[in-house]
Design a protein around this motif. Structure first.
Motif, short mmCIF file in Angstrom:
data_model
loop_
_atom_site.label_atom_id
_atom_site.label_comp_id
_atom_site.label_asym_id
_atom_site.label_seq_id
_atom_site.Cartn_x
_atom_site.Cartn_y
_atom_site.Cartn_z
N GLN A 49 0.90 -1.10 0.09
CA GLN A 49 -0.02 -0.03 -0.05
C GLN A 49 0.82 1.10 -0.08
N THR A 53 -2.89 6.36 -0.74
CA THR A 53 -3.69 5.36 -1.33
C THR A 53 -4.09 4.67 -0.30
N GLU A 55 -5.68 1.70 -1.63
CA GLU A 55 -5.77 0.46 -2.33
C GLU A 55 -4.31 -0.44 -2.07
N TRP A 56 -4.58 -1.60 -1.76
CA TRP A 56 -3.57 -2.66 -1.87
C TRP A 56 -3.06 -3.09 -3.13
N ARG A 57 -1.96 -3.47 -3.48
CA ARG A 57 -1.48 -3.82 -4.89
C ARG A 57 -0.60 -5.00 -4.72
#
Length: 70
Positions: A49, A53, A55-57
């Motif tokens: 992360q 942000t 969002e986890w990618r």
């Protein structure tokens, strides 16, 4: 990364090794396997992360983008 309800926070050390819970690992897969107790592909297991942000990618997704840009 998130594994069921377990969260591990790690960082990459100056020598390129992943450090998680005070342990150094030479590869993402070694760290994932050690922490989960079963054989795992670290590129699919680990997520990041980034600041600013929510969002986890997956690192594997980021790895693919980097390879296509080179």
């Amino acid at each position: 990364t998130r594994t069921y309800s377990v969260f591990h926070e790690g960082r990459v050390d100056v020598d390129g090794q992943l450090v998680v819970d005070g342990q150094k690992f030479r590869s993402l897969s070694t760290a994932a396997t050690e922490l989960a107790g079963k054989s795992l592909n670290g590129w699919l297991y680990w997520e990041a992360q980034f600041p600013g942000t929510s969002e986890w990618r997956r690192l594997g997704d980021l790895r693919g983008k980097t390879r296509h840009q080179v």
